[in-house]
Design a protein around this motif. Structure first.
Motif, mmCIF file in Angstrom:
data_model
loop_
_atom_site.group_PDB
_atom_site.id
_atom_site.type_symbol
_atom_site.label_atom_id
_atom_site.label_comp_id
_atom_site.label_asym_id
_atom_site.label_seq_id
_atom_site.Cartn_x
_atom_site.Cartn_y
_atom_site.Cartn_z
ATOM 1 N N GLY A 206 -37.121 -54.418 11.410
ATOM 2 C CA GLY A 206 -36.893 -55.434 10.257
ATOM 3 C C GLY A 206 -37.412 -55.210 9.058
ATOM 4 O O GLY A 206 -37.576 -55.888 8.075
ATOM 5 N N ALA A 207 -37.418 -53.716 8.812
ATOM 6 C CA ALA A 207 -38.018 -53.212 7.368
ATOM 7 C C ALA A 207 -36.664 -52.775 6.742
ATOM 8 O O ALA A 207 -35.697 -52.252 7.121
ATOM 9 C CB ALA A 207 -38.839 -51.870 7.567
ATOM 10 N N ALA A 208 -36.985 -52.871 5.362
ATOM 11 C CA ALA A 208 -36.009 -52.297 4.621
ATOM 12 C C ALA A 208 -36.153 -50.886 4.543
ATOM 13 O O ALA A 208 -37.129 -50.442 4.931
ATOM 14 C CB ALA A 208 -35.846 -52.917 3.161
ATOM 15 N N PHE A 209 -34.838 -49.983 4.310
ATOM 16 C CA PHE A 209 -35.051 -48.717 4.174
ATOM 17 C C PHE A 209 -34.452 -47.980 2.876
ATOM 18 O O PHE A 209 -33.600 -48.417 2.566
ATOM 19 C CB PHE A 209 -34.160 -48.169 5.705
ATOM 20 N N ASP A 210 -35.355 -46.949 2.566
ATOM 21 C CA ASP A 210 -34.859 -46.039 1.375
ATOM 22 C C ASP A 210 -35.281 -44.865 1.491
ATOM 23 O O ASP A 210 -36.141 -44.458 2.422
ATOM 24 C CB ASP A 210 -35.384 -46.751 0.128
#
Length: 474
Positions: A97-101
């Motif tokens: 559920g984390a954003a990813f970059d």
């Protein structure tokens, strides 16, 4: 004894989660005390065991406390598996559920750095970019107790002083490579690698294994695989002991900072960005002067010099003749003594070497960024250039080429610019950035020195030069 050691190094997931949450709570409190909003947290996520467990814990904490978690991955391209690691990290971040970059970087080995250091530099720069993109004010790394012990050992082998022997802190308000708006936190720093590995196995944590971690050509790996096992065999729990030593060094370093802040005021500086009075600094005992200089340089973004270079720097800056202009180059920045003050200036490129034409249309000031300043046009200030000549002819800005002479007053003879610069106490580096202004092939004005009286009439326009603030001492 065993139970005490176990409490300091929890190994089951719930105990590690509790230790993580306590550490992160303290970190977030310190971020808020800085006036920053920690509602977005970036995680330095390589995909290895440590950062994977960190991301797992951070995501759980984020869901419970309404904090957005951004998993930030750096693709170094050093391994054949780098693309697979990128895909793994993106999949795991989305699952949690984390954003990813992510950012792809290329190592620059031309600055004399080895692969380890070059990778570290690029990694932090990439993290800074991702934090800026997401608006995160805090980045967390998976450094743990064994990393701390390795850092202290490596610093000890380099002959480091207290700043190096202090190792890493749980919280770092400012990191040179992350910029002033992003803090750094290490919530796993008090937990051993063995404890993290046990917890990871208990929850069947999915992670990648970087084969370069086994390459003992790299110093940290050599310590980890060749030195640490021997130390553990003869000194069980050495990593925890070295971590305690690092904490003691951090306390001592904090006291030295407090002393430096007191001495900063004694040297006429209102804050860490202000110049230091050289005479006041010279009156301090050498150790206190060095302590103040180290803290002052660090706040100015200068890499801390070695003891030998510190001795050289103090001798040059404090013992030079009053009319001398010593300077020490720190790469991108330069330490100089200017009129009794020590200042740090950015190292700038060379000034323009070609003529630059300015057309005056009645403005009060014309900015000349190429020369790091502005040419001002003042009315009713005395003898100056007739207005009609300024409108008829353009002004040429030129660099000094040698042999030029200026007549500062009608009652004085013309003098060479070299002698006038020396009399005015203008140091060589400022002379380079003092443009010469010509009108119809006659020298009419020199920045820092003033008008030429031979070409000035009553009621004319008086020229003045205003340096940009960032180029004041360049």
């Amino acid at each position: 004894m065993a139970s005490s050691r176990k409490s300091r190094n929890p190994s089951n997931p719930s105990d590690i989660a509790s230790a993580f949450e306590r550490a992160l709570g303290d970190i977030l409190a310190r971020v808020r005390a800085l006036g920053r909003d920690p509602s977005r947290i970036a995680i330095a996520y390589s995909g290895g065991l440590d950062s994977s467990l960190l991301l797992h814990l951070a995501c759980r904490y984020g869901k419970q406390n309404d904090i957005e978690i951004i998993a930030c991955h750096v693709h170094h391209g050093l391994s054949l598996h780098a693309d697979a690691w990128l895909a793994h990290c993106e999949a795991q971040a989305l699952r949690l559920g984390a954003a990813f970059d992510w950012r792809r970087v290329a190592l620059n080995l031309e600055g004399g750095h080895g692969v380890e250091e070059a990778a570290r530099l690029e990694r932090y720069r990439a993290l800074a970019q991702m934090c800026e993109r997401s608006g995160a004010s805090l980045v967390l790394t998976g450094h743990h107790q064994d990393d701390q012990a390795e850092t202290v050992l490596l610093q000890l082998m380099r002959g480091a002083g207290l700043p190096g022997l202090s190792g890493m802190g749980v919280f770092q308000e400012r990191h040179a490579l992350l910029g002033p708006k992003v803090a750094l936190g290490r919530p796993l720093l008090g937990i051993s690698r063995a404890a993290l590995e046990t917890a990871a196995r208990a929850i069947a944590l999915s992670h990648v294994d970087d084969e370069s971690n086994a390459d003992v050509r790299y110093r940290r790996n050599a310590v980890r695989h060749a030195v640490a096992p021997v130390l553990e065999r003869h000194f069980p729990g050495y990593a925890a002991a070295l971590s305690r030593s690092a904490a003691h060094a951090q306390s001592a370093q904090a006291l030295l900072r407090d002393l430096a802040e007191l001495d900063l005021g004694h040297c006429g500086a209102s804050d860490w960005n202000a110049p230091l009075d050289a005479n006041s600094l010279a009156r301090l005992p050498a150790r206190r002067a060095d302590n103040l200089l180290r803290h002052w340089l660090q706040h100015q973004g200068v890499s801390l010099p070695s003891t030998a270079r510190m001795d050289e720097m103090r001798a040059q800056m404090l013992n030079a003749a009053s009319d001398a202009h010593p300077e020490i180059d720190f790469g991108g920045k330069v330490l100089r003594r200017v009129r009794g003050d020590l200042i740090i200036a950015a190292r700038r490129d060379a000034p323009p070497q070609d003529d630059m034409l300015l057309r005056w249309q009645g403005e009060d000031e014309i900015a000349v960024p190429q020369w790091g300043g502005s040419l001002q046009f003042l009315r009713d200030e005395g003898c100056g250039i007739p207005i009609e000549l300024l409108h008829e002819h353009g002004l040429l800005l030129r660099p000094r080429r040698g042999g030029e002479r200026l007549k500062p007053a009608r009652s004085r003879p013309s003098r060479s610019l070299k002698l006038l610069y020396q009399e005015a106490g203008i140091p060589p580096w400022r002379r380079l950035w003092s443009p010469l202004v010509y009108l119809n092939e006659s020298l009419v004005f020199v920045a820092q020195l003033g008008m030429d009286a031979r070409h000035a009439e009553e009621g004319g326009i008086v020229l003045r030069w205003r340096e940009n603030q960032d180029g004041r001492y360049a």
